[in-house]
Structure formats: structure tokens, C-alpha cells
Motif scaffolding. Sequence first.
Motif, PDB file in Angstrom:
ATOM      1  N   GLU A   3      34.860 -25.961  62.793  1.00  0.00           N
ATOM      2  CA  GLU A   3      36.061 -26.779  62.713  1.00  0.00           C
ATOM      3  C   GLU A   3      35.672 -28.087  62.041  1.00  0.00           C
ATOM      4  O   GLU A   3      34.501 -28.484  62.082  1.00  0.00           O
ATOM      5  N   ARG A   4      36.624 -28.706  61.394  1.00  0.00           N
ATOM      6  CA  ARG A   4      36.350 -30.037  60.844  1.00  0.00           C
ATOM      7  C   ARG A   4      36.070 -30.986  61.996  1.00  0.00           C
ATOM      8  O   ARG A   4      36.842 -31.051  62.949  1.00  0.00           O
ATOM      9  N   MET A   5      34.972 -31.715  61.905  1.00  0.00           N
ATOM     10  CA  MET A   5      34.560 -32.581  63.010  1.00  0.00           C
ATOM     11  C   MET A   5      34.519 -34.033  62.577  1.00  0.00           C
ATOM     12  O   MET A   5      34.194 -34.343  61.434  1.00  0.00           O
ATOM     13  N   GLY A   6      34.823 -34.922  63.531  1.00  0.00           N
ATOM     14  CA  GLY A   6      34.668 -36.348  63.270  1.00  0.00           C
ATOM     15  C   GLY A   6      33.257 -36.777  63.637  1.00  0.00           C
ATOM     16  O   GLY A   6      32.554 -37.381  62.847  1.00  0.00           O
ATOM     17  N   CYS A   7      32.856 -36.461  64.867  1.00  0.00           N
ATOM     18  CA  CYS A   7      31.574 -36.987  65.359  1.00  0.00           C
ATOM     19  C   CYS A   7      30.521 -35.913  65.576  1.00  0.00           C
ATOM     20  O   CYS A   7      29.344 -36.139  65.328  1.00  0.00           O
ATOM     21  N   GLY A  13      38.290 -34.379  67.704  1.00  0.00           N
ATOM     22  CA  GLY A  13      38.772 -33.880  66.419  1.00  0.00           C
ATOM     23  C   GLY A  13      38.767 -32.357  66.344  1.00  0.00           C
ATOM     24  O   GLY A  13      39.531 -31.774  65.583  1.00  0.00           O
ATOM     25  N   CYS A  14      37.899 -31.706  67.121  1.00  0.00           N
ATOM     26  CA  CYS A  14      37.690 -30.257  66.949  1.00  0.00           C
ATOM     27  C   CYS A  14      38.114 -29.453  68.166  1.00  0.00           C
ATOM     28  O   CYS A  14      37.592 -28.382  68.418  1.00  0.00           O
ATOM     29  N   THR A  49      44.593 -28.307  64.793  1.00  0.00           N
ATOM     30  CA  THR A  49      43.490 -28.647  63.884  1.00  0.00           C
ATOM     31  C   THR A  49      43.793 -28.034  62.521  1.00  0.00           C
ATOM     32  O   THR A  49      44.580 -27.084  62.447  1.00  0.00           O
ATOM     33  N   PRO A  50      43.215 -28.514  61.425  1.00  0.00           N
ATOM     34  CA  PRO A  50      42.277 -29.638  61.342  1.00  0.00           C
ATOM     35  C   PRO A  50      42.926 -30.981  61.652  1.00  0.00           C
ATOM     36  O   PRO A  50      44.046 -31.251  61.241  1.00  0.00           O
ATOM     37  N   ARG A  51      42.152 -31.798  62.364  1.00  0.00           N
ATOM     38  CA  ARG A  51      42.625 -33.118  62.766  1.00  0.00           C
ATOM     39  C   ARG A  51      41.873 -34.235  62.044  1.00  0.00           C
ATOM     40  O   ARG A  51      42.156 -35.412  62.281  1.00  0.00           O
ATOM     41  N   ILE A  52      40.897 -33.849  61.236  1.00  0.00           N
ATOM     42  CA  ILE A  52      39.991 -34.841  60.652  1.00  0.00           C
ATOM     43  C   ILE A  52      39.906 -34.658  59.140  1.00  0.00           C
ATOM     44  O   ILE A  52      39.812 -33.528  58.651  1.00  0.00           O
ATOM     45  N   MET A  57      37.719 -42.452  57.350  1.00  0.00           N
ATOM     46  CA  MET A  57      38.167 -41.136  57.771  1.00  0.00           C
ATOM     47  C   MET A  57      39.624 -41.211  58.202  1.00  0.00           C
ATOM     48  O   MET A  57      40.152 -42.298  58.422  1.00  0.00           O
ATOM     49  N   ASN A  75      42.226 -39.422  61.093  1.00  0.00           N
ATOM     50  CA  ASN A  75      42.316 -38.517  62.231  1.00  0.00           C
ATOM     51  C   ASN A  75      43.767 -38.345  62.633  1.00  0.00           C
ATOM     52  O   ASN A  75      44.576 -39.259  62.506  1.00  0.00           O
ATOM     53  N   VAL A  80      44.425 -36.720  65.907  1.00  0.00           N
ATOM     54  CA  VAL A  80      44.126 -36.060  67.178  1.00  0.00           C
ATOM     55  C   VAL A  80      45.416 -35.921  67.989  1.00  0.00           C
ATOM     56  O   VAL A  80      45.671 -34.880  68.588  1.00  0.00           O
ATOM     57  N   ASN A 100      31.457 -45.672  65.661  1.00  0.00           N
ATOM     58  CA  ASN A 100      30.803 -44.962  66.781  1.00  0.00           C
ATOM     59  C   ASN A 100      30.653 -43.469  66.513  1.00  0.00           C
ATOM     60  O   ASN A 100      29.819 -42.809  67.122  1.00  0.00           O
ATOM     61  N   LEU A 101      31.508 -42.941  65.655  1.00  0.00           N
ATOM     62  CA  LEU A 101      31.512 -41.492  65.439  1.00  0.00           C
ATOM     63  C   LEU A 101      30.435 -41.058  64.455  1.00  0.00           C
ATOM     64  O   LEU A 101      29.954 -39.928  64.519  1.00  0.00           O
ATOM     65  N   THR A 102      30.075 -41.944  63.533  1.00  0.00           N
ATOM     66  CA  THR A 102      29.055 -41.549  62.562  1.00  0.00           C
ATOM     67  C   THR A 102      27.682 -42.041  62.980  1.00  0.00           C
ATOM     68  O   THR A 102      26.669 -41.463  62.623  1.00  0.00           O
TER      69      THR A 102
END
Lengths: 266, 311
Positions: free
Chosen positions: A228-232, A239-240, B65-68, B75, B77, B79, B277-279
Amino acid sequence: MKEAIFEIRENKKIAKNTYEMVLAGDTTAIEKPGQFVNLKLEGFFLRRPISVCDYETGSAHRDGRGAAEQATAGSAAQGRLTLVYKAVGEGTEKMAALGAGTQLSVLTGLGNGYAQEKAGDAPVLIGGGAGIPPMYALCKALMASGGKKVQVILGFNTKDEIFYQEKFEALGAEVHVATADGSVGEKGFVTDVLAKLEYTYFYACGPLPMLRAIEKTAKSDGEYSFEERMGCGFGACMGCSMKMADGSYKRVCKEGPVFGREEIAW
Amino acid sequence: MVNETKAASRDTRVDLLGIELENPIIPASGTFGYGKEFSELYDINILGTFSFKGTTLEPRFGNPTPRIAETPNGMINAVGLQNPGVIAVRDKELPDMKKFFHKPVMANISGFSVEDYAKTVEILSGQDQIGWFEVNISCPNVHGGGMAFGTDPQMAKKVTEAVKKVADKPVIMKLSPNVTDIVAIARACEEGGADGISLTNTLLGMRIDLKTKKPVIANKMGGFSGSAIFPVALRMVYQVYEAVKIPIVGMGGVSSAKDAIEMMMAGATAVGVGAANLTDPWVSKKIVEELPEVMEKYGISSLKEIIGAAH
């Protein structure tokens, strides 16, 4: 989960749009096959989640280069990580162009991985295209556990896309290849092969239509890995998320990417 | 070593509505869950506080999804406020959080009607772990709610008034940048009795996949965040600081201690860290650790003194 700097040792094309990248670094956070890593690429905001194809810790190298490294260091930093990926978008195309010596920030040990203890005497591993890589580490682990007849079905569209057939054979697995155009092996899909086999449990990874077809064909318990497309990649962004059969939700990156057959809401 | 001693003596404390924060760094709602995943990586008690995942009256699965999607330096999102619902947050998430977070937490809540907002805050009132309510009137990812309340000054005021009636903690209204006049919304919240303002939430954005010719995100559009939006957020914090007297939590694209200090100079009392925080899951910790060095470099002895310094 651990963040570590890995250095690319090798990055080469092994089939159509398909690349194999070997990296050196700290692999100690990788617990089992079926997990993934998340790579930071220069120029891209989000990391790239890639399934682990193979990994070795510092003391487990089997090739000559590994042995030489052990002699000099033998530390966790000398672990080896192999990723096989398809160059399908801007990120993976950039990855494909990276040369040996490039250093990358990698989050390792992400996701749950396969339940190897459920394999039974004669498991079947089913991989379609970019879903094949995680099956390699799994196959290796299952062969190493001994006393099993491990069967592998590799699905491709056509001859040019085939990779890793001989590597699975070298592990001692019984390998079947299916191509959609019949250029190699069985003409058709992985499910055409699956229907003819006897097996105790299945593990599957590949495009969603393939997983759906397996769900209709498979005669045993088993598990699927999802993408799935992921953010983190570590459970923070939601996100997934995936809706499960019992109405709950699970994160592909954290509780997954591997889910049991009975858990999935098709 | 001299520099280290000097850096260590730098005062990073700020006061956010009667609660002293050890430092102004606050991981932003939706990028930090209920803290658990990050508490496994580092001691999150080093943070000023954090704002927990946007919580609604009823449990929500969120959007398909996809949510991102990715953007240059950012990015998107969609969600859609996935959360277990306020009762589960009160009865499970907050007790769990006690085990790893010992500071007052910021409770981010959202709703689909004025009554929703008030009820959700009411259910969380009386929880001594909560230090502030952050009321999200700016979520771009839910239909018929969220942002609708943050784009109309009258609605923003109504939500503020309703929440203030039931809240036992200071109320911070979280604003959307997707408006023509951010100042009008901020003033309406202040008139409604808000104790503070936080901004900005994400910018409405989208990406299209050239291969499929369709939006990348299932919800078509989503909230754009990341370092790309920093100048926009900074500008809005600057404008709102001139228009209201209540304190501001500034956020939007912050990813370094320098960004945090810049945000404070624009007028923020505390600073949210979101998509970063996510990356880099350790980024908020790094920012906290880098603050004294950056203060040293720019001759700042106390962070309190630089709030709004650019005006």
C-alpha cells in the motif's frame, strides 16, 4: 525498528525493469523474512518501502567478500541486505541509477513478517513479479529449518521479466515458473500451477488480482503479504490502513504487511 | 567545550496558557498517533508535549486507500480522521499513554456538527492527563465537516463558544490555511472565547498519476504538508500574531530547530512538527536537542524573548 546508514555494494539490472541492490550495514533489526525496509532517497520527501529479499548479519556471510569483511570488522555494521525492486516510478528509477559506494539512510525491521512455524512439511511459496523478492528469504529460512519439501511458484508476464529462478533452485526448492504468454514454463498464471500441487500451507505475495485468484484456488491455510502507499512505514500516519474481516482495521506497515487468509476482507 | 556550556544554559522554556513547557516543540496531531510508536524509539518526555491523533465522537475508519501521495518537499494525505472514537481514547489510549508520557498532552478533537465538538470535549473533560484542547476546525479530508467550520468566521465562533462552555482546559482552535482571510477566522475564534490559536493545518492539494490519468489519492484531494508549505504557514502565523492577543501554536513544514525559531519570531509561542516525523521518526527529538545550539548561534538566551520578534 532501527535507522542505519547502508552503503550500496552493487546495484544491477537482473531482468526487464528489475534491479538487485546489495547493501552493507546494520541488519540486526531485521527479525524475519517478509519484513521490509524504508529507504531515504535524495530529492524525495517520502521514503521508499521495499521488501527484504535477503539479509545476513555480520557473522553469516557465505561468499568470499563477506568473509573478508568479517576478518576486518565482524560487527553489526557489516550485515548485508539484498533488495530486488522494479523501477516503476520516479523513486525506483532514481534508485536504479545509484552506484556502488552511495550511502542511504534505511529504516530496518519494519512490519511483521511471515509465520514460518505454520509451514508444515510441504509449504508452497507463491510470488508474482515484484512480489517474488520476499519469498527468497522465506525459502532460505524454510530450507534451513530442514525436513521440508519447499515448493515455489514464480509468476511473470513474459520471459524477459524472469529473475531468481536459479537462485531458488540453488536453495533446493522445487521451482515452478508460470508466464502469462507461455514463453517459459506453464502458460498461464500461478494459480494454474497451484491447482496441480499438494501443499500444507501457502505464502503469497504479488499484485492484488493474483492474491484474489489464489484465494479462490488455494486448498490450505495460508497468508498473503500486501502493499500500500505509505506515509511513514512504522505505524504513525494511518496512511496504509486496511479493513479486516472482523471489522477492525490494521496498518499494512505495522500489523502487516503479512495477514492470515482468514483475516482478510476480500 | 565552552560553546557546549553556553548552549546548555540557554533557556528553552515557554509558557503555553498557564503550563510551562520545557521546550516549545510539539509533534502535530496526525503525525504522532497517541505517542506509543514513538515512545518505543525515544523517551518522548523530552518534548514540550504532543498533540494526539484527531479524535471524534464516534470511531472512524477514514477514507479508502491510497491515502498518501508525494510532492516535491512534501506529501499529501487523505487519511480522513481515522481514530477509535473518544470513548476508546478516554478509556484505553489515555491510560496506556500514562505508562510512557508523564506531561500534560494536547487533546486534538474534531467533529461534524457544533454538538459533536462540544460532546467530544465534554467526554474528555476531567481527564487530568490533558493540558489543552486543540479543536480541529480545519480537516480537509472529511466531507460535511472539519474544514467547513474553519472557513466561515461565524461557524468558527459558534464551535469555539460551544466548546468553551464544556471544556475544563484551555481551548486552542486549529485553523485551516484554505481561506481567503485567515485573520478574520482567528479573530472570530478569539471573540468566541478561544484561549489560543494553532495554525496551520494542511493545504488542500492533489496529484494525478500520468499512467492512470486519475488522482493518486482515492479521495482525489488531500492535505498538503511538509517543508514545502513552511513559508505559507509562517506568513499566516505572522498575520494572525498581529491580529489577536491570544497565544499561537505555529506549525506547517517545520523540520529543524532553525525553522522552529523562525516560527517563533513570526509569533508562535510553541511550535508543531508534523510531516517531518513521518520521514525521520527521530526528528522532533533532534529539534529539541538542536535548539540550544541554534540559540547560541543567533545569540538568543531565552526563547520566550523571541516570540513575535519579527514584528
